[in-house]
Design an enzyme around this catalytic site. Structure first.
Site: not given
Ligand code: PEP
Ligand code: MG
Length: 669
Positions: A298, A441, A534, A558, A605
């Site tokens: 921590h 999303r 993804e 992902d 993203c």
């Molecule tokens: C990703 O998979 O990069 C993404 C932005 O979605 P999450 O992290 O919410 O799965």
């Molecule tokens: Mg994702």
């Protein structure tokens, strides 16, 4: 008598926060509740006992409930476990590994330089200054015994004062680091631990005074925890000792005062407790190093939240440094230079000043667009989880929301949010963003994010199972309500809809048909509809999708996990799962080419979007938008402004020809 069986899905098992939520839930009921794991069975209302089970990710536990409210208790525990035991998406992931300058997570101690020491970099940044050793003074105990009742009273008073102090500490830390402040909630909980208090009481009954009884019990429990072969639980032993010391000082009146030098210092210590770290005064402390401790302790987490450079696990050699010895501590590489020469000091000072200046300049220009030196603009948007984040995003220079993770509206509750409830949140976000584009999303659950009210039969590989759009298409009522709420909110701003985890065209078409149907029903305005890329299949079919979708946003978290076949939450593989792997870059390249050929745009993203080494490569690959966490917006914009697109394109071409992620990282200084 009732029995339940659970599998603990939290990434780090039943560690501090999930264990606290489990115990807190159990404590609400009168029934006797026991939890068993392996050969151990303990009181489920004792945090220390539950932590001591050492349940890891994927571990199974049996819970026995006996009492008048056993049914209600069973239901509450079932909901608590299935909703992640208080951990949201981000917290479900393992604690961040320290990241070296090259972005590769490192846990090994680097080789010490000739004139220095080496440990594990636990919080990035440079600290240059004289060291000051923070010594733990042993608290002196007496044998004085005032009688059982009087000693019990002294104990309760000290416990109450300890809780009060922890409450205050938590409040102070909350302003900088709300997530980390919760650590002190765990400490507060330890002060009400049934087993612990029972053991102290027994010792007081046996004629030990309050401080003797308290110290002996704390030591027993901490030693038990440290003996478990688990680095996370060993870190919890430090938490128990920290809480223990706090109360011990209150019982004995021992002073907390440290005679600080009158100039800023680099603190060195055998170890620092979370409270020590949280109360370090940034005016006096430039950074710290400890002889022991791990990057997931921590105190290391707090150091990162407070932007305090830190190195842990340096070894006892650290404590041989005399007060006043000049050092340069590098919290990224884990290297501590001792008595650096004038040139090294000069260089470190310049690096530090340049980094500070850069951050300041970036903040000042946070609301300016991100335009490269050769005049190419790239949009910088924010990843958010709710309406409060939208306000922060807009104030921090976000040019839109590139990803609203709507699952946060659905987690930690027993029933789904109603259409009206959702509408209200989407409307607030649209309004907070002042007409800038907001990509909503649709619900992305399953996999690591189960919901109690959406039953999915047990799966061997939930990440390869019914998650994202697959799950929503199998439960159209859930998606319908969400789409209705989004389309109703559409007139309050500039909303866009995005579907997660799309693998093939039939899923996209089914989901898009629902949007069209609901839009017609509501007579709502037309709005752009896109998909996340993804899954490698979607990236490879980008040119096909691009004929129908309005935009793509690449979820590199992902996409990397599925391309490299490495679980993104794996405790040891997660660090190797690098989005700059050339195979992932080739999929990003295919996505951009497919999209641009059809006149569609592409965002990124995933976490890669905020990695400074990735920025030139993503720019060079032709990505149109980067959507990053709110605190990263200013620095990502600044990074874009320092690049030229032509150079970035050359770099991207070289990266695509590399063999490993490390080779790609070596290309980027
Ligand atoms: C990703 O998979 O990069 C993404 C932005 O979605 P999450 O992290 O919410 O799965
Ligand atoms: Mg994702």
């Amino acid at each position: 008598m009732k029995q339940l069986n659970f599998v603990i899905e939290n990434a780090t098992g039943l560690h501090a926060r999930p264990a606290k939520v489990f115990v807190k839930t159990a404590k609400k009921f009168k029934s006797d509740i026991r939890i068993a794991h392996g050969s151990k069975k303990v009181n489920a209302k004792s945090l220390i006992a539950v932590l001591g089970l050492g349940v890891k990710h994927g571990g199974s536990v049996q819970v026995e409930l006996d009492g008048e409210d056993e049914d209600l208790a069973a239901e509450a525990l079932e909901t608590a476990v299935s909703t992640g035991l208080g951990e949201d998406d981000a917290a479900h992931k393992p604690a961040p590994q320290p990241v070296a300058a090259n972005g590769v997570a490192k846990t090994a101690v680097p080789k010490a330089p000739k004139d220095g020491l080496a440990g594990i970099g636990a919080a990035p940044g440079l600290a240059i200054g004289p060291v000051f050793q923070l010594k733990q003074t042993a608290v002196q105990l007496t044998d004085a015994f005032a009688g059982v009742a009087a000693e019990q009273n002294r104990l309760y008073e000290a416990l109450a004062a300890g809780k009060e102090a922890l409450h205050e500490l938590r409040r102070q830390l909350e302003a900088h680091a709300p997530e980390e402040a919760a650590i002190f909630e765990v400490h507060q909980e330890l002060l009400t631990d049934e087993d612990l208090l029972e053991s102290v009481q027994q010792k007081i009954q046996g004629q030990q005074n309050a401080e003797q009884a308290w110290r002996a019990t704390i030591e027993e429990r901490a030693a038990m925890m440290a003996a478990l072969d688990d680095s996370l639980l060993a870190a919890r032993a430090a938490d128990i000792r920290d809480v223990g010391n706090r109360v011990l000082k209150l019982l004995t009146g021992a002073s907390n005062e440290v005679a600080w030098p009158d100039h800023p210092v680099v603190v060195i210590a055998h170890d620092l407790t979370p409270s020590d770290t949280a109360t370090l005064d940034p005016q006096k402390v430039l950074g710290f190093a400890t002889a022991v401790g791990g990057p997931t302790a921590h105190s290391a987490i707090i150091a990162r939240a407070l932007s305090l450079p830190a190195v842990v696990s340096v070894g006892d050699g650290l404590l041989e440094l005399g007060d006043g010895t000049a050092v340069i501590l590098n919290g990224s590489s884990g290297i501590i230079q001792i008595n650096p020469d004038a040139a090294a000091q000069e260089k470190a000072k310049n690096d530090l000043a340049a980094a500070k200046k850069q951050q300041q300049a970036a903040r000042e220009q946070a609301h300016e667009p991100a335009i490269t030196l050769d005049n190419h603009r790239i949009e910088i948007a924010a990843n958010i989880g709710g309406a409060a984040d939208a306000v922060k995003a807009n104030a921090s220079g976000a040019e839109g929301v590139g990803l609203l993770r709507t699952e946060f509206l659905f987690l930690d509750r027993a029933t789904p949010p109603s259409e009206d409830e959702q509408f209200e949140v989407y409307r607030q976000i649209a309004e907070a963003m002042d007409g800038k584009p907001v990509i909503i999303r649709t619900l992305d659950i399953g996999g690591d994010k189960p919901l109690p009210y959406v039953q999915v039969p047990p799966e061997d590989n939930p990440f390869l199972g019914e998650r994202g759009i697959r799950l929503c298409l199998n439960r159209p009522e859930l998606l319908r309500e969400q789409l209705r709420a989004i389309l109703r909110a559409a007139s309050y701003g500039s909303l866009r809809i995005m579907f997660p985890m799309v693998a093939d065209m039939s899923e996209w078409r089914a989901a898009k048909a629902m949007v069209d149907e609901i839009r017609a029903e509501l007579n709502a305005p037309e709005l752009p509809v896109g998909i996340m890329i993804e899954i490698p299949a979607a990236a490879l079919l980008a040119d096909v999708f691009a004929k129908e979708v309005d935009f793509f946003s690449i979820g590199t978290n992902d996409l990397t996990q599925y391309t490299l076949a490495m679980d993104r939450m794996h405790p040891t593989l997660a660090g190797k799962s690098d989005g700059l792997h050339p195979a992932v870059l080739r999929l990003i390249d295919a996505t951009v080419k497919g999209a641009h050929a059809a006149g569609k745009w592409v965002g990124v993203c995933g976490e890669l979007g905020a990695d400074p080494q990735a920025t030139p490569i993503l720019l060079g690959l032709g990505v149109d938008e980067l959507s990053v966490s709110v605190p990263s917006i200013a620095m990502v914009k600044a990074k874009v402004r320092s690049l030229t697109r032509t150079e970035a394109q050359k770099l991207a071409a070289q990266a695509l020809a590399c063999a490993t992620a490390q080779e790609v990282r070596n290309l980027v200084v």
